[in-house]
Every structure is written in C-alpha cells, then in structure tokens.
Design a protein around this motif. Sequence first.
Motif, PDB file in Angstrom:
ATOM      1  N   PHE A 160       0.838  -1.199   0.000  1.00 27.73           N
ATOM      2  CA  PHE A 160       0.000   0.000   0.000  1.00 27.73           C
ATOM      3  C   PHE A 160       0.877   1.255   0.000  1.00 27.73           C
ATOM      4  O   PHE A 160       0.641   2.196  -0.762  1.00 27.73           O
ATOM      5  CB  PHE A 160      -0.914  -0.013   1.228  1.00 27.73           C
ATOM      6  CG  PHE A 160      -1.943   1.094   1.259  1.00 27.73           C
ATOM      7  CD1 PHE A 160      -3.167   0.935   0.633  1.00 27.73           C
ATOM      8  CD2 PHE A 160      -1.681   2.284   1.924  1.00 27.73           C
ATOM      9  CE1 PHE A 160      -4.116   1.958   0.663  1.00 27.73           C
ATOM     10  CE2 PHE A 160      -2.618   3.309   1.961  1.00 27.73           C
ATOM     11  CZ  PHE A 160      -3.840   3.138   1.328  1.00 27.73           C
ATOM     12  N   VAL A 161       1.908   1.252   0.833  1.00 29.34           N
ATOM     13  CA  VAL A 161       2.814   2.391   0.901  1.00 29.34           C
ATOM     14  C   VAL A 161       3.584   2.540  -0.416  1.00 29.34           C
ATOM     15  O   VAL A 161       3.765   3.656  -0.927  1.00 29.34           O
ATOM     16  CB  VAL A 161       3.790   2.252   2.083  1.00 29.34           C
ATOM     17  CG1 VAL A 161       4.832   3.369   2.073  1.00 29.34           C
ATOM     18  CG2 VAL A 161       3.024   2.265   3.408  1.00 29.34           C
ATOM     19  N   ASP A 162       3.995   1.440  -0.992  1.00 28.36           N
ATOM     20  CA  ASP A 162       4.720   1.483  -2.260  1.00 28.36           C
ATOM     21  C   ASP A 162       3.844   2.067  -3.366  1.00 28.36           C
ATOM     22  O   ASP A 162       4.331   2.804  -4.236  1.00 28.36           O
ATOM     23  CB  ASP A 162       5.173   0.069  -2.630  1.00 28.36           C
ATOM     24  CG  ASP A 162       6.049   0.059  -3.873  1.00 28.36           C
ATOM     25  OD1 ASP A 162       7.092   0.736  -3.856  1.00 28.36           O
ATOM     26  OD2 ASP A 162       5.670  -0.615  -4.855  1.00 28.36           O
ATOM     27  N   ARG A 163       2.550   1.757  -3.306  1.00 29.71           N
ATOM     28  CA  ARG A 163       1.632   2.220  -4.347  1.00 29.71           C
ATOM     29  C   ARG A 163       1.296   3.703  -4.185  1.00 29.71           C
ATOM     30  O   ARG A 163       1.209   4.441  -5.164  1.00 29.71           O
ATOM     31  CB  ARG A 163       0.351   1.384  -4.313  1.00 29.71           C
ATOM     32  CG  ARG A 163      -0.633   1.666  -5.451  1.00 29.71           C
ATOM     33  CD  ARG A 163      -1.857   0.762  -5.378  1.00 29.71           C
ATOM     34  NE  ARG A 163      -1.481  -0.623  -5.203  1.00 29.71           N
ATOM     35  CZ  ARG A 163      -1.764  -1.359  -4.118  1.00 29.71           C
ATOM     36  NH1 ARG A 163      -2.416  -0.814  -3.114  1.00 29.71           N
ATOM     37  NH2 ARG A 163      -1.402  -2.619  -4.041  1.00 29.71           N
ATOM     38  N   VAL A 167       1.762   8.212   2.825  1.00 26.78           N
ATOM     39  CA  VAL A 167       0.662   7.496   3.475  1.00 26.78           C
ATOM     40  C   VAL A 167       0.561   7.925   4.937  1.00 26.78           C
ATOM     41  O   VAL A 167       1.578   8.068   5.633  1.00 26.78           O
ATOM     42  CB  VAL A 167       0.880   5.970   3.381  1.00 26.78           C
ATOM     43  CG1 VAL A 167      -0.126   5.212   4.247  1.00 26.78           C
ATOM     44  CG2 VAL A 167       0.775   5.512   1.927  1.00 26.78           C
ATOM     45  N   ALA A 168      -0.657   8.118   5.393  1.00 26.98           N
ATOM     46  CA  ALA A 168      -0.919   8.402   6.804  1.00 26.98           C
ATOM     47  C   ALA A 168      -1.199   7.099   7.528  1.00 26.98           C
ATOM     48  O   ALA A 168      -1.892   6.213   7.007  1.00 26.98           O
ATOM     49  CB  ALA A 168      -2.105   9.347   6.947  1.00 26.98           C
ATOM     50  N   ILE A 190       2.792  10.424   9.323  1.00 22.74           N
ATOM     51  CA  ILE A 190       3.174  10.006   7.977  1.00 22.74           C
ATOM     52  C   ILE A 190       4.094   8.788   8.110  1.00 22.74           C
ATOM     53  O   ILE A 190       4.977   8.751   8.973  1.00 22.74           O
ATOM     54  CB  ILE A 190       3.906  11.131   7.230  1.00 22.74           C
ATOM     55  CG1 ILE A 190       3.000  12.368   7.108  1.00 22.74           C
ATOM     56  CG2 ILE A 190       4.363  10.660   5.846  1.00 22.74           C
ATOM     57  CD1 ILE A 190       1.762  12.141   6.279  1.00 22.74           C
ATOM     58  N   VAL A 191       3.890   7.796   7.265  1.00 25.39           N
ATOM     59  CA  VAL A 191       4.756   6.612   7.286  1.00 25.39           C
ATOM     60  C   VAL A 191       6.156   7.012   6.821  1.00 25.39           C
ATOM     61  O   VAL A 191       6.346   7.471   5.692  1.00 25.39           O
ATOM     62  CB  VAL A 191       4.190   5.492   6.395  1.00 25.39           C
ATOM     63  CG1 VAL A 191       5.175   4.329   6.332  1.00 25.39           C
ATOM     64  CG2 VAL A 191       2.842   5.008   6.934  1.00 25.39           C
TER      65      VAL A 191
END
Length: 333
Positions: A160-163, A167-168, A190-191
Amino acid sequence: MHSVESDSCILIITRENDTTADHVLRRMADRGIPYFRLNAEKFGDVGIALRFPNIHDSVISFGGMQITISKIRGVWLRRLIKPTACQIPDLEARTFAEGELDFSLRWLIDLLGNYCPVLDPEANILKGRNKFDQLVVAENVDLRIPITLITNDSTAARDFVDRHKKVAIKSVAGYGHQVEGGFYTVYTNIVTNDILGRFDLIRLAPVCLQEYIEKDFELRITVVGSRVFACRIDSQSTPQTRVDWRHYDDLTPHSIYATDKSLDDRLTAIMRHYGIRFASFDLIVTLDGKIVFLEMNPSTQFLWIEKLTGMPITDAIILRLWFAVNFMWPIAM
C-alpha cells in the motif's frame, strides 16, 4: 446533582471531572432548566426501585434527592463508563457487584428510552463509532473518502505504501486516556522509513493506512439535530498541526465556516443512518477545494470549538434537550 422544582426534568449521565458537562449544566442552571446529574462511576451510590408493571411509579434517588421515572422527560447520555464498587475488598464479590451495577445502569437507560428521548442511545452511539462502516456510508451519500487499508498484514501494508508513496498511519479505533497534567493519545503520522521498518509488528494489532491528501485547511463540523456548526481549522499554518490538527495550540487559527446545503444534507443523512442527533465530523478541504470525509464522532467533544469561535453549540444542545421536556422530542434532522 441539581434540581429545580418542576413537573419534568432532564437526566444527565456523565462521569466525574467532565468539564464539558460542567459547562453545559451551569448554563442550564442559569436558565432555571431542571436537571439531575448522575456520574456513572458512582451509580453504586444511587438508589433504584424499579416496579413492574407500574413502571411510572419507579423511583431513582441520589444526592439526597428522589425522582420518579415519570418525571424524567429527556436523557443526555454525555459519557457512560462502568460503575465501580471499590469499597468491596473481596475481588470476586467486587467484580460481581460492578457487573450488576453496569448492567443495571445500561438497562435503566434503555428502559428510559421507551418513555422519553435519549441524546443519544448507547446502541446508536456504538454503531455510529464504527469507522469501517462510516467510510461505506459516507461514500454512499456521495462524499469522497481517502483510499484506505485496514490491515495486520505487513506485506499488504508495504504494498500500500509502495503504491501511494505518501501514506498516513493512524490507530483503528483511536486511543487515549487521561494522565497527570493532560491527555495521552496516539496521533496520526506520515509513514517514514523508520515506521516502514517496523511494519512486522502490525501483526499484533491492525492499523489504518490512508493515502495522504494534501490539505488547504480542515473542517470540524458539529451537528445538533438540524443545526450545523462548521469550524475551519487552518492546520497548515503551524508545523505541529499539518498532519494532525489535534496538536493545535493558540496559534492555530479556528474560524466559522459557511457550509452549503448539499454538504449539510450529506452529513445529516449519515447521522440519520445511525439514529444519531449529536455528532461532529472531521473533513479535509483539498488544495483544489474538494471536500474529503475522514470520520464522524458521535457524542462528541465541542467545547474548545465554541470557545475559539463563539458558535452557540451549548445553547443548541440545551435547546434540543429542552424541546425534549416540553414537546416530547420533535424530530427535525
């Protein structure tokens, strides 16, 4: 506890050290509106005599005062926590007593709901707090929502983060408690690479991941019945509030915001879905002026918004409760 001689009164159920309830009840007392306050953790100090089938003859007594069920014409369920029986030394006996007190209080509130309005019923509040369901309901009323992943799968989280790149990450249900000198909570972040490196730990508890949406400003909208009080929070004006406005201080601008009927109708439609009459909404306004739904908060906190903007939210709550006493709760969402 406070009482004014009257043929009817409002029952306020809350907890000790509730400054919001204190504020509202002071305003009610100033206006001569009859009420009784019941602190849930002290329910063991309350006397109850519930009679069936003659329920209207049932009596509740506390603080040297006594009221009959028939006199209670409205209930504000401000805060509901488990009653305690700390005076019982034996653990098993105390556990038993606290369980009986807890069921009795919750069932009493449900019982009162058959005879007078409750702002808001516990079952409706609990259903309305479901953050997963809120996203579906918000989308169903044509509100934009962030792309979201709820997961305890580290591979899915990393994908999900890669996409989505930025990301929060936030807790699923929200977490916080009182500590000496303040309140401890888990903020949205934030990640970062450091957080990403610890994603294996989410197998222990799910997390909420959402695409990070760049903001122009944020909205905190409080709704009482059909009355809408919208506050603009310029969270991007101070560094500590850019990701999570709950870091706010006196430097974070709060101001009254004019909503349009279309947004008001969508928010009240969500409340109708859950049978909620009092809630707040957290929304984002994007850089291109689009509104994004984040969450709804039933039985919400509002006092700081009122103090910073002057919007009469307390008066709206009192008016809603007072209508309950005098007109038996006219429903106008």
